[in-house]
Scaffold this active site. Structure first.
Site, PDB file in Angstrom:
ATOM      1  CG  ASP A  71      -1.710   1.258   1.373  1.00  0.00           C
ATOM      2  OD1 ASP A  71      -1.775   1.803   2.487  1.00  0.00           O
ATOM      3  OD2 ASP A  71      -2.273   1.703   0.360  1.00  0.00           O
TER       4      ASP A  71
ATOM      5  CB  SER B  69       1.002   1.537   4.940  1.00  0.00           C
ATOM      6  OG  SER B  69      -0.385   1.636   4.917  1.00  0.00           O
TER       7      SER B  69
END
Lengths: 233, 273
Positions: B205, B208
């Site tokens: 992701d 993140s």
């Protein structure tokens, strides 16, 4: 403060310049149960009588000594319900200070804010002064501290002090016994002896309360198994 | 509008006065600055002795990583911690406020805080603000009734789950949990699973990244493992350092000490009390 019919203060000056309501509040304090505090070189101890109106009262439910923050404790002489209100307000103020500045509230600041609340009630509409005097014991960066706060809102820092019924005898006793470099254990011993001086009846661990704060800066109530050792004299 | 000198704020709730102005400005092409969001992967799971919470440490402002090592696991009570995803300011302010309320509650009751108390205080606040406080939280702790794990959505709804994930990396982390979670995990198995889930979020992701924080809460004990794993170290650091050639020549050095402008008089009159 200031409901429609009582937007004037009930605490008004007398011709001689005194605030009679505050004098009366101090009388109420003076007829309350004795409490005292002693500042040692490495901590503070506060203690009070816990005389209950009847043997049927569950004495474990009565807490005359309360903590306001992990490192500040308080005891009172006077009216219990007034004390509860002040404790609640003080705790909230300490927590708000912590939220804003992310540091534990210094003892002087908390005393100042509590005193300000007590003063408000001597100058607002439709309310009466608090009928309690507080002894605030704390340990912060400036070391151990002991403050007395009166119904008028004035506060004093003490090395040792007493309030309530037996105030004059207790203070005389403390004056004789107080030593500058006293350690916390001696201070606890002295506190118990001072309470014993004016105690009506048999003193025991069930009818007094003692709170101490030491260098670890944690206020706690003393488990009174040490009591028998102290009061053999 | 009040006429008093002190401006009294209206009681309770969010003041929506400026929203119309913002809409009007947006139509004219002036957009709000983007919020610092915690893109985020946050997770929690219940293991045999309590609760384990995990979070990544990247904070983003749009496409820019503004904090490579922020703390997303917030303290609520000695036995309760809360991970926060969404707008960083919102998560921090809301957890701070409820932590304060829990502390006062502990003083008044003399008891350890319960997780459901924290849950109810949080959801009440978030519902009051109708989703404008953008905080998505994973709340976990152990109290006298046992270990608890809850998720709280920005609009105020909550779930009670044995394992939970939130944030932009939640799907990546949930994939790990769904395949490997079982009841009665030991502490080490639990920590490993949480680390796997967060790493899955970190690597898959964009919102993140950086490091893994873990917090283990059991009855009467907690371990906050800040930066438990650092899977993204700076690999190529020039050992020689960087030296920049001097461009401007120094022609003259003159030092002028500052003179005192104020005369200090010792022992003046004391102020009257």
């Amino acid at each position: 403060m200031g409901d429609s019919q009582y937007s004037f203060s009930l605490t008004t000056f007398s011709p001689s310049g005194k605030l009679v309501q505050i004098e009366h509040a101090l009388t109420a304090v003076g007829s309350g149960q004795t409490s005292l505090g002693i500042k040692a070189s490495n901590g503070v101890v506060i203690a009070t009588e816990k005389k209950l109106p009847s043997i049927l009262v569950d004495e474990s439910s009565v807490h005359k000594i309360q903590s306001l923050t992990p490192n500040i404790g308080v005891v009172y002489s006077g009216m219990g319900p007034d004390f509860r209100v002040l404790v609640r307000k003080s705790r909230k103020q300490a927590e708000q200070y912590h939220r804003l500045y992310k540091e534990p509230i210094p003892v002087t600041q908390l005393v100042r804010e509590t005193a300000a609340v007590m003063q408000e009630f001597t100058q607002s509409g439709g309310v009466r002064p608090f009928g309690v005097s507080l002894l605030v014991a704390g340990y912060d960066d400036k070391g151990p501290q002991l403050y007395q706060v009166d119904p008028s809102g004035s506060y004093f820092s003490w090395k040792a002090s007493a309030m309530g019924k037996n105030v004059s005898n207790a203070k005389t006793f403390l004056e004789k016994r107080y030593v500058e470099e006293m350690e916390l254990d001696d201070a606890v011993h002295t506190a118990i002896l001072t309470l014993k001086e004016g105690f009506e009846g048999q003193i025991s661990e069930k009818n007094i309360e003692i709170g101490i704060i030491g260098e670890k800066k944690e206020f706690r109530q003393v488990a009174l198994f040490i009591f028998p050792l102290c009061v053999s004299a | 509008m009040s006429n008093s000198a002190i401006d009294v704020p209206s009681r309770g709730g969010f003041s929506f006065d400026l929203c119309r102005r913002n809409d009007m400005l947006a139509k004219k092409g002036v957009n709000l600055p983007s919020f610092r969001k915690t893109g985020t992967t946050i997770v929690g799971l219940i293991f045999q002795d309590g609760v384990i919470l995990g979070a990544d440490t990247r904070a983003t402002e749009g496409p820019i990583v503004c904090d490579k090592n922020c703390e997303k696991i917030h303290y609520m009570a000695p036995n309760i911690y809360c991970c926060g995803a969404g707008t960083a300011a919102d998560t921090e302010a809301v957890t701070d406020m409820v932590s304060s309320q829990l502390q006062l509650h502990r003083y008044h009751t003399g008891r350890e805080s319960r997780v459901v108390t924290a849950l109810t205080l949080l959801k009440k606040h978030l519902f009051n603000y109708q989703g404008y406080v953008q905080a998505a939280l994973v709340l976990g702790g152990v109290d006298c009734t046992g270990p608890h794990l809850h998720t709280i959505y920005p609009h105020g709804s909550t779930d009670t789950l044995p394992f939970a994930t939130m944030g932009s990396g939640s799907l990546a982390a949930m994939a790990m949990f769904e395949s490997k979670y079982k009841e009665g995990l030991t502490k080490d198995e639990g920590i490993q699973l949480v680390v796997d889930a967060i790493c899955s979020g970190i690597f898959n992701d964009l919102g993140s990244g950086s490091n893994v924080d873990v917090c283990v809460i059991t009855k009467g004990h907690k371990e906050y493992l800040r930066n438990h794993l650092l899977p993204n170290p700076r690999t190529f650091v020039n050992a020689k350092g960087y030296s920049f050639p001097k461009k401007t020549e120094v022609l003259l050095t003159k030092i002028t000490p500052l003179r005192e402008r104020v005369e200090v008089v010792e022992g003046g009159d004391a102020m009257e009390e």
